[in-house]
Design an enzyme around this catalytic site. Structure first.
Site, PDB file in Angstrom:
ATOM      1  N   VAL A  24      70.882  60.505  51.896  1.00 37.45           N
ATOM      2  CA  VAL A  24      70.083  61.199  51.070  1.00 37.45           C
ATOM      3  C   VAL A  24      68.710  61.255  51.612  1.00 37.45           C
ATOM      4  O   VAL A  24      68.292  60.187  51.983  1.00 37.45           O
ATOM      5  CB  VAL A  24      70.222  60.654  49.630  1.00 37.45           C
ATOM      6  N   LYS A  83      58.215  52.064  53.554  1.00 37.76           N
ATOM      7  CA  LYS A  83      57.786  53.263  52.774  1.00 37.76           C
ATOM      8  C   LYS A  83      58.285  54.035  51.735  1.00 37.76           C
ATOM      9  O   LYS A  83      57.787  54.737  50.654  1.00 37.76           O
ATOM     10  CB  LYS A  83      57.277  54.481  54.024  1.00 37.76           C
ATOM     11  N   ASP A  99      71.179  49.764  50.128  1.00 38.19           N
ATOM     12  CA  ASP A  99      72.536  50.231  51.005  1.00 38.19           C
ATOM     13  C   ASP A  99      73.270  48.996  51.361  1.00 38.19           C
ATOM     14  O   ASP A  99      74.267  48.628  50.539  1.00 38.19           O
ATOM     15  CB  ASP A  99      71.840  51.029  52.008  1.00 38.19           C
TER      16      ASP A  99
HETATM   17  C1  PRP Z   1      65.284  51.943  53.830  1.00 38.83           C
HETATM   18  C2  PRP Z   1      65.021  51.823  52.428  1.00 38.83           C
HETATM   19  C3  PRP Z   1      65.257  50.344  52.163  1.00 38.83           C
HETATM   20  C4  PRP Z   1      66.344  50.080  52.825  1.00 38.83           C
HETATM   21  C5  PRP Z   1      67.724  49.771  52.391  1.00 38.83           C
HETATM   22  O1  PRP Z   1      64.187  51.369  54.703  1.00 38.83           O
HETATM   23  O2  PRP Z   1      63.820  52.251  52.104  1.00 38.83           O
HETATM   24  O3  PRP Z   1      64.102  49.503  52.161  1.00 38.83           O
HETATM   25  O4  PRP Z   1      66.260  50.808  53.994  1.00 38.83           O
HETATM   26  O5  PRP Z   1      68.805  49.667  53.257  1.00 38.83           O
HETATM   27  P1  PRP Z   1      69.747  48.088  53.262  1.00 38.83           P
HETATM   28  O6  PRP Z   1      69.923  48.009  51.503  1.00 38.83           O
HETATM   29  O7  PRP Z   1      70.664  48.564  54.044  1.00 38.83           O
HETATM   30  O8  PRP Z   1      68.839  47.141  53.652  1.00 38.83           O
HETATM   31  P2  PRP Z   1      63.566  51.623  55.904  1.00 38.83           P
HETATM   32  O9  PRP Z   1      63.937  50.580  56.948  1.00 38.83           O
HETATM   33  O10 PRP Z   1      64.382  53.143  56.465  1.00 38.83           O
HETATM   34  O11 PRP Z   1      62.039  52.143  55.931  1.00 38.83           O
HETATM   35  P3  PRP Z   1      61.317  52.988  54.995  1.00 38.83           P
HETATM   36  O12 PRP Z   1      61.660  52.333  53.540  1.00 38.83           O
HETATM   37  O13 PRP Z   1      60.135  53.189  55.733  1.00 38.83           O
HETATM   38  O14 PRP Z   1      61.882  54.454  55.280  1.00 38.83           O
END
Ligand code: PRP
Length: 176
Positions: free
Chosen positions: A151, A41, A101
């Site tokens: 963040v 999301k 990340d």
């Molecule tokens: C988070 C973010 C990215 C991902 C980045 O998603 O939105 O999609 O992690 O991290 P990475 O580079 O370590 O893979 P999350 O799984 O928290 O889902 P969300 O987008 O629904 O918050």
């Protein structure tokens, strides 16, 4: 400023200006057959601003992927949660995410979309953490490079909250 925000890292004005620059960069490489793929999301807010600054015919699709499962650290596993994927055949796919990340999410998604028959796949992230990564991948478009901080805001959450803040902020320790 929200009480759970320790400091604002990127203001609303600075974000909006940069989003315009990124949209322009994407279109400079071509305006045809674009499909924007929004990674839910977190990328919702960024992607909505980004593609509204691209005044061309384009498709928008969303992919429901998750790696953090609501916590502070990547689980190391990217889950594709949709029952079926869009048809990427012949498309110039721009995968949009809020934050880069570990890089695992973007790498996994781009690899999958390329294998599904896209004409080309590019990646666009609002934020990239300045850190050493195991993945052999670099996003094509980066809004801002930030430190290794947790963040929130502008789509980014902590336990599902704070996505509606209009700026990017560092969460205060008291809120964790
Ligand atoms: C988070 C973010 C990215 C991902 C980045 O998603 O939105 O999609 O992690 O991290 P990475 O580079 O370590 O893979 P999350 O799984 O928290 O889902 P969300 O987008 O629904 O918050």
């Amino acid at each position: 400023m929200h009480k759970d925000v320790e400091k604002i890292l990127v203001s609303e004005e600075v974000i909006q200006h940069r989003v315009g620059v990124l949209a322009k960069k994407v279109l400079e490489k071509g305006e045809g057959n674009i499909m924007v793929v929004v990674l839910l999301k977190g990328a919702l807010v960024f992607a909505a601003d980004l593609f509204r600054r691209m005044p061309v015919m384009l498709d928008v699709e969303c992919l429901n992927v998750s790696s953090y499962h609501g916590g502070l650290e990547s689980s190391g596993e990217v889950k594709f949660l949709d029952a079926c994927l869009p048809d990427f055949t012949g498309k110039r796919v721009i995968v949009v995410d809020d934050i880069y990340d570990t890089g695992l999410t973007m790498q996994s998604v781009c690899t999958k979309i390329a294998a599904e028959g896209a004409e080309s796949v590019e990646s666009c992230v609002l934020l990239a953490k300045d850190k050493k990564r195991d993945v052999d991948f670099e996003p094509d478009y980066i809004g801002f490079t930030i430190g290794d901080e947790f963040v929130i805001g502008y789509g980014l959450d902590y336990r599902g909250k704070y996505r509606n803040l209009p700026y990017i902020g560092v969460i205060s320790q008291d809120a964790i």
